[in-house]
Structures are given as C-alpha cells and as structure tokens.
Design an enzyme around this catalytic site. Structure first.
Site, PDB file in Angstrom:
ATOM      1  N   CYS A 135     -15.922  -3.084  -4.250  1.00 55.69           N
ATOM      2  CA  CYS A 135     -15.219  -4.121  -4.296  1.00 55.69           C
ATOM      3  C   CYS A 135     -15.813  -5.238  -3.217  1.00 55.69           C
ATOM      4  CB  CYS A 135     -13.568  -3.886  -3.994  1.00 55.69           C
ATOM      5  SG  CYS A 135     -13.519  -3.754  -2.238  1.00 55.69           S
TER       6      CYS A 135
ATOM      7  N   ASP B 255      -7.030  -3.861   7.922  1.00 58.33           N
ATOM      8  CA  ASP B 255      -6.474  -4.831   7.240  1.00 58.33           C
ATOM      9  C   ASP B 255      -5.899  -6.229   8.118  1.00 58.33           C
ATOM     10  OD1 ASP B 255      -4.968  -2.471   4.649  1.00 58.33           O
ATOM     11  OD2 ASP B 255      -7.109  -3.110   5.032  1.00 58.33           O
TER      12      ASP B 255
ATOM     13  N   ARG C 251      -8.588  -0.966  -7.191  1.00 60.10           N
ATOM     14  CA  ARG C 251      -9.229   0.300  -6.738  1.00 60.10           C
ATOM     15  C   ARG C 251      -7.923   1.416  -6.533  1.00 60.10           C
ATOM     16  NH1 ARG C 251     -10.354   1.865  -3.092  1.00 60.10           N
ATOM     17  NH2 ARG C 251     -12.092   3.119  -3.469  1.00 60.10           N
TER      18      ARG C 251
ATOM     19  N   ARG D 151     -16.679   1.632  -1.357  1.00 54.93           N
ATOM     20  CA  ARG D 151     -15.484   2.388  -1.843  1.00 54.93           C
ATOM     21  C   ARG D 151     -15.706   3.557  -2.549  1.00 54.93           C
ATOM     22  NH1 ARG D 151     -11.625  -1.720  -0.993  1.00 54.93           N
ATOM     23  NH2 ARG D 151      -9.929   0.107  -0.549  1.00 54.93           N
ATOM     24  N   PRO D 152     -16.448   4.596  -2.288  1.00 53.17           N
ATOM     25  CA  PRO D 152     -16.641   5.817  -2.806  1.00 53.17           C
ATOM     26  C   PRO D 152     -15.428   6.530  -3.108  1.00 53.17           C
ATOM     27  CG  PRO D 152     -17.518   6.005  -0.699  1.00 53.17           C
ATOM     28  CD  PRO D 152     -17.163   4.532  -0.800  1.00 53.17           C
ATOM     29  N   VAL D 153     -15.487   7.588  -3.991  1.00 55.43           N
ATOM     30  CA  VAL D 153     -14.238   8.401  -4.111  1.00 55.43           C
ATOM     31  C   VAL D 153     -14.446   9.882  -3.827  1.00 55.43           C
ATOM     32  CG1 VAL D 153     -12.925   6.675  -5.624  1.00 55.43           C
ATOM     33  CG2 VAL D 153     -14.466   8.339  -6.540  1.00 55.43           C
ATOM     34  N   ASP D 154     -15.543  10.145  -3.095  1.00 55.04           N
ATOM     35  CA  ASP D 154     -16.113  11.536  -2.894  1.00 55.04           C
ATOM     36  C   ASP D 154     -15.037  12.346  -2.272  1.00 55.04           C
ATOM     37  OD1 ASP D 154     -16.767   9.841  -0.940  1.00 55.04           O
ATOM     38  OD2 ASP D 154     -17.778  11.681   0.172  1.00 55.04           O
ATOM     39  N   LEU D 155     -14.194  11.747  -1.516  1.00 53.48           N
ATOM     40  CA  LEU D 155     -13.391  12.748  -0.455  1.00 53.48           C
ATOM     41  C   LEU D 155     -12.061  13.270  -1.441  1.00 53.48           C
ATOM     42  CD1 LEU D 155     -13.435  10.585   2.780  1.00 53.48           C
ATOM     43  CD2 LEU D 155     -14.446  12.615   2.189  1.00 53.48           C
TER      44      LEU D 155
ATOM     45  N   ASN E 101       0.933  -0.982  -0.095  1.00 53.49           N
ATOM     46  CA  ASN E 101      -0.008  -0.083   0.144  1.00 53.49           C
ATOM     47  C   ASN E 101       0.962   1.442   0.124  1.00 53.49           C
ATOM     48  OD1 ASN E 101      -2.304  -1.612  -0.225  1.00 53.49           O
ATOM     49  ND2 ASN E 101      -2.972  -1.455   1.890  1.00 53.49           N
TER      50      ASN E 101
ATOM     51  N   ILE F 228     -14.259   0.530   9.706  1.00 55.23           N
ATOM     52  CA  ILE F 228     -13.772   1.181   8.672  1.00 55.23           C
ATOM     53  C   ILE F 228     -14.690   0.956   7.276  1.00 55.23           C
ATOM     54  CG2 ILE F 228     -11.558   1.664   7.146  1.00 55.23           C
ATOM     55  CD1 ILE F 228     -11.325   2.725   9.925  1.00 55.23           C
TER      56      ILE F 228
HETATM   57  C1  EPZ Z   1      -6.454   2.377   1.722  1.00 48.63           C
HETATM   58  O1  EPZ Z   1      -7.684   1.964   1.212  1.00 48.63           O
HETATM   59  C2  EPZ Z   1      -5.730   0.886   1.747  1.00 48.63           C
HETATM   60  N1  EPZ Z   1      -5.563   0.279   0.442  1.00 48.63           N
HETATM   61  C3  EPZ Z   1      -6.798  -0.424   2.218  1.00 48.63           C
HETATM   62  O2  EPZ Z   1      -6.153  -1.618   2.208  1.00 48.63           O
HETATM   63  C4  EPZ Z   1      -7.145  -0.224   3.765  1.00 48.63           C
HETATM   64  O3  EPZ Z   1      -7.938  -0.944   4.196  1.00 48.63           O
HETATM   65  C5  EPZ Z   1      -7.513   1.342   3.774  1.00 48.63           C
HETATM   66  O4  EPZ Z   1      -6.767   2.315   3.334  1.00 48.63           O
HETATM   67  C6  EPZ Z   1      -7.761   1.808   5.160  1.00 48.63           C
HETATM   68  O5  EPZ Z   1      -6.700   1.831   5.888  1.00 48.63           O
HETATM   69  C7  EPZ Z   1      -4.475   1.166  -0.156  1.00 48.63           C
HETATM   70  O6  EPZ Z   1      -3.760   1.724   0.491  1.00 48.63           O
HETATM   71  C8  EPZ Z   1      -4.338   0.791  -1.646  1.00 48.63           C
HETATM   72  P1  EPZ Z   1      -9.901   4.839   2.746  1.00 48.63           P
HETATM   73  P2  EPZ Z   1      -8.363   3.245   1.004  1.00 48.63           P
HETATM   74  O7  EPZ Z   1     -10.047   6.120   1.773  1.00 48.63           O
HETATM   75  O8  EPZ Z   1      -7.531   4.505   0.771  1.00 48.63           O
HETATM   76  C9  EPZ Z   1     -14.492   5.678   3.053  1.00 48.63           C
HETATM   77  C10 EPZ Z   1      -5.716  -3.943   1.446  1.00 48.63           C
HETATM   78  O9  EPZ Z   1      -6.316  -4.941   1.993  1.00 48.63           O
HETATM   79  N2  EPZ Z   1     -14.123   6.589   2.008  1.00 48.63           N
HETATM   80  O10 EPZ Z   1      -8.837   5.010   3.944  1.00 48.63           O
HETATM   81  O11 EPZ Z   1      -9.243   3.037  -0.385  1.00 48.63           O
HETATM   82  C11 EPZ Z   1     -13.985   4.265   2.506  1.00 48.63           C
HETATM   83  O12 EPZ Z   1     -15.429   3.731   1.985  1.00 48.63           O
HETATM   84  C12 EPZ Z   1      -6.511  -2.650   1.219  1.00 48.63           C
HETATM   85  O13 EPZ Z   1      -4.585  -3.739   1.405  1.00 48.63           O
HETATM   86  C13 EPZ Z   1     -15.389   7.372   1.397  1.00 48.63           C
HETATM   87  O14 EPZ Z   1     -16.502   7.341   1.980  1.00 48.63           O
HETATM   88  O15 EPZ Z   1      -9.246   3.412   2.188  1.00 48.63           O
HETATM   89  C14 EPZ Z   1     -13.835   3.600   3.732  1.00 48.63           C
HETATM   90  O16 EPZ Z   1     -15.115   3.249   4.385  1.00 48.63           O
HETATM   91  C15 EPZ Z   1      -8.173  -2.802   1.492  1.00 48.63           C
HETATM   92  N3  EPZ Z   1     -14.983   8.227   0.356  1.00 48.63           N
HETATM   93  C16 EPZ Z   1     -13.084   4.617   4.799  1.00 48.63           C
HETATM   94  O17 EPZ Z   1     -13.544   5.766   4.028  1.00 48.63           O
HETATM   95  C17 EPZ Z   1     -13.740   8.342  -0.089  1.00 48.63           C
HETATM   96  O18 EPZ Z   1     -13.460   9.066  -1.162  1.00 48.63           O
HETATM   97  C18 EPZ Z   1     -11.722   4.390   4.674  1.00 48.63           C
HETATM   98  O19 EPZ Z   1     -11.365   4.463   3.374  1.00 48.63           O
HETATM   99  C19 EPZ Z   1     -12.817   7.382   0.313  1.00 48.63           C
HETATM  100  C20 EPZ Z   1     -12.975   6.718   1.221  1.00 48.63           C
END
Ligand code: EPZ
Length: 422
Positions: free
Chosen positions: A118, A308, A94, A123-127, A23, A330
């Site tokens: 997934c 994770d 993603r 896994r939205p990307v609004d942030l 990651n 999470i």
């Molecule tokens: C990273 O994913 C990791 N992936 C994930 O690891 C890890 O589980 C996650 O961070 C949390 O630590 C990589 O680094 C490639 P987030 P990421 O944005 O960045 C919500 C693995 O097994 N959210 O911190 O996608 C989201 O839905 C993977 O190696 C929004 O609502 O995670 C989640 O509930 C799985 N809007 C929470 O935030 C957004 O725009 C945390 O997601 C972005 C996220």
C-alpha cells in the site's frame, strides 16, 4: 472523488465523541469465524473499512447484520460456503489477511489473496505465515494466494516473533484458541487492540493469559461460543483530536477517550505545551496562549509513540517553536504527507526514515492531496490553523478510518465542508 474544504483560523471549543477502534473491530469481526454461534459487537465504528470486512465475511457465507444505526454488528458464521478471501476484496484492505488464522482454525484450510503493498510500504505477511506454520499448518504461495491447510487441525506450539507485528499477533492469537494443546506467543504486540481481542475471545470461551505483555499463553479448547463485546475506543482517532486544539488554540473534550490508551502520546503533547486532563467523560486537550514547543518523536510498537499518529504530530510541529525531529521506525514510506504540508509553507527535510521540521509562524491554505488514511487527516489538521482556504482531494482515504470528520470538527467551530464529487 469527494474533497474537503477548510478555511483556517477558528479556535476549537466543544466535545468530540470518540468512536470504537477501527483496528480493533477489523480483528474482532473475523473472530466471529471461530464459532457457529452469534458474535455481537457493539460500539462499532461506521467506516468504509468495516463495510469492506463485512463484505469479505459475507463472501465466505457469514451472516453480518447491522443495527443501532450500524453501531452494532451481529456476526453468525453458522456454516461457511467458502474459505477463499478473493483478491478483489483483499486488495482494497490489507486487514483482510486477518481471516487466515480463524479460517484455518475453523475449517482446516484457507486461500487468502496476498494483500499487496500500500502507499506506506510493502506490508509483507511472512510473520503471519511463520505463526501459522508454528501451529502445524502448511502454507504455499501460489498465483498470488496463500494456500493454507491443516487437515488434522492446528496443534499448539511456540511462536517467537522476530519483530513485533500487530496483525500477525492477532492471527496467531485467534488460531491458537482452537488448536489442540497449549501455545506460547513471544515478542507479541501489546496494543490495546490486542487486549480488546483477547477479552472478546475469552468471553467466547477461549483460555488466554498475558495479553498486553510481550508473552501470551493460549490453552486450546474444543469450540468457542458466541458473546457480546463492546469495541474499545479508537486511540488513533482520540490522538488525532487531542492534537487539533494544539493547532487552532482552544479546548476540546474527547468523550470516551481514556489516557491509558494514549499514554506516551499524551506525554509528548504535554512536553510540547498542550494541557491534557482527565474529565468525567473522557480527556480534554487545551492550548493556552503562545506557541507550542518543538519536540522529537520516535515511533515504536505500543506502549511507544504510535506510527498511526506520526503524520498528525508532524502537522502540529509545522507551527511549533523550534526544530522537531520525527523518526518513523515502523513503516518504510510514511512521510507522504510531508510534500503536501510543504505546499502549505511547512519547512520539512526528509532523509530516509527521519523528517526534520522547522516550525514556521503559520501555514497557508493550498490545494493538497490525501495519499493514505493518516496523511489525509494530518492535512485537515494543518488546514484548521492555516491562513485561507485548503482543499484536500481524495478524501476516500479519510473515510476509511474517520467517522464524520467534518461534522465533529464543525461542531467545535471549524469552517469545514465536504464537496461531493459531481
Ligand atoms: C496494524 O497494521 C494497523 N492496522 C496499522 O494501522 C498500524 O500502523 C500497524 O498495525 C502498526 O501499529 C490494523 O490493525 C488493521 P504490523 P499491521 O504487522 O498489522 C512489518 C492505520 O492507519 N511486517 O504491526 O499490518 C510491517 O511491514 C493502519 O490504521 C513484516 O515484516 O502492522 C511493518 O513494517 C496503517 N512481516 C511492521 O512489521 C509481517 O508478516 C509492523 O507491521 C507483518 C508485518
């Protein structure tokens, strides 16, 4: 599709080398888009996700060469031939969304397919979108793609994240390095992968302060140069192998592991009865005789208990003494390993985001199915201590995030082999 077969019961004794963090590498590679010089990444893990990111960068016109048995990546974004991250690649991984910030900063526009959900959640990307808009970009969702543009370049701004997001923090950090003016990012992720990315960007000439805290300040610069950066060890792989002797008995030294990467997690393992010691080369995990104690877990952003490692911890708690309550805060659907563990005799009650595990004396081997990356390795861990044979199907999930699992575990005495799909 390959399967992995495990015959449980062997104690584990030996050393396991910990690879570079998947990651971290998945954010460090897109950082190469920020310069037309060469970015060299050493200690890169050999994983299918890394190959997918390399394919994505090549589709943009970036040269990605590997050497040192694929552990060194030379990334040269001398000139880009495209700024479009196609759905075909993005749907497989993603983390492809992490080209959004660098492409906007470098080229002033980007078209990135929405990753889609997934197994573990929507896994939205609004942030990510919010952060780019705070830096002056205009984004529009059209035909499943985010169309982003910043024709006059990005401008420094204040980004107040309403919730912690690792990926959105990484996109914002990378984009801000080339924005004009200063950016302040608040309520950011504090994961070691963020710190590693900031260190690499600083080596490329970025002006960043505060990584590892909840506020990062970035002073934009005209351009970034090349650098050579060693990828931080993978704390999730480390945590996975620290758990293993807790299930099988024995003692394993995780070479290259550092306690500060897994502090809260290691504390939990010690609370359960494992001994975790620093060694000259890494971290040693040992289970003396007797059953482990059940402990409760609540997942949280770093420095809390990593989501994770929740699936792997559940595998450990299946044979602990007592009742363990695991709260997954999470992701909305990250207990798919539970029904598979129950096929092996585990007693687990899932209610929404809470799983209650009542320890049993021993699990029994059974055919099980991997559903996502961390769930698949939790099944392997459970199988190592189970009575009889377990076959884990669909291990392509595993190969996304774990290098040579069967070799590393076999070297410590496990009976484990990969059965190639015919
Ligand atoms: C990273 O994913 C990791 N992936 C994930 O690891 C890890 O589980 C996650 O961070 C949390 O630590 C990589 O680094 C490639 P987030 P990421 O944005 O960045 C919500 C693995 O097994 N959210 O911190 O996608 C989201 O839905 C993977 O190696 C929004 O609502 O995670 C989640 O509930 C799985 N809007 C929470 O935030 C957004 O725009 C945390 O997601 C972005 C996220």
């Amino acid at each position: 599709m390959d399967s992995i077969v495990v015959r449980g019961g062997a104690e584990l004794h030996g050393r396991i080398p910990i690879a570079g963090a998947k990651n971290a590498c998945l954010a460090l590679m897109p950082a190469g888009l920020l310069t037309d010089d060469m970015l060299t990444l050493t200690n890169a893990p050999r994983l299918s996700d890394i190959s997918t990111m390399a394919a994505l960068l090549r589709s943009l016109g970036v040269a990605v060469e590997t050497r040192d048995d694929d552990q060194t990546l030379d990334i040269s974004a001398t000139s880009l031939t495209s700024t479009c991250a196609e759905y075909e690649i993005v749907r497989r991984m993603r983390a492809s969304i992490l080209v959004l910030g660098p492409l906007l900063a470098r080229a002033g526009h980007a078209e990135v397919s929405l990753p889609g959900g997934c197994a573990i959640g929507a896994r939205p990307v609004d942030l990510h979108q919010y952060a780019m808009e705070q830096l002056g970009a205009e984004l529009e969702l059209r035909d499943g793609y985010l169309h982003a543009r910043a024709p006059g370049g990005l401008t420094g701004g204040v980004i107040e994240f309403p919730m912690v997001s690792v990926g959105a923090t990484e996109n914002a950090l990378m984009a801000a390095t080339l924005a004009s003016g200063t950016s302040v990012l608040r309520n950011v992720a504090r994961e070691p992968e963020i710190v590693d990315l900031a260190r690499c960007l600083r080596a490329m000439g970025a002006r960043i302060e505060g990584e590892g805290t909840d506020e990062i300040t970035v002073e934009g610069v005209e351009r970034l140069g090349g650098a050579t950066h060693s990828v931080v060890p993978d704390r999730i792989e480390l945590g996975t192998y620290l758990i293993a002797p807790g299930i099988t008995g024995g003692s394993v030294e995780c070479v290259g592991g550092r306690r500060e990467l897994v502090a809260a997690f290691a504390d939990k393992l010690e609370e359960a009865g494992l001994s975790i010691e620093d060694t000259a080369d890494g971290l040693r995990s040992s289970r003396a005789n007797g059953r482990l104690r059940a402990v409760d877990v609540v997942t949280a952003p770093f420095p809390g208990f990593p989501t994770d490692l929740q699936a792997q911890m559940m595998a450990l708690m299946c044979t602990a003494d007592g009742v363990s309550v695991l709260e997954e805060r999470i992701f909305e659907n990250r207990f798919m390993h539970a029904p598979e563990l129950m096929r092996m005799g585990a007693r687990i009650d899932v209610q929404g985001g809470t799983a209650t595990v009542t320890g049993v004396a021993r699990l029994k081997g059974a055919p099980v199915m991997a559903t996502d990356l961390r769930a698949s390795v939790s099944l392997i861990l459970a199988a190592l201590g189970a009575e009889g044979e377990t076959t884990v199907a669909r291990v392509y999930h595993l190969d996304r995030g774990y290098e040579r699992v069967e070799e590393k575990l076999r070297a410590c005495g496990a009976w484990i082999e990969r059965v190639r799909a015919t």
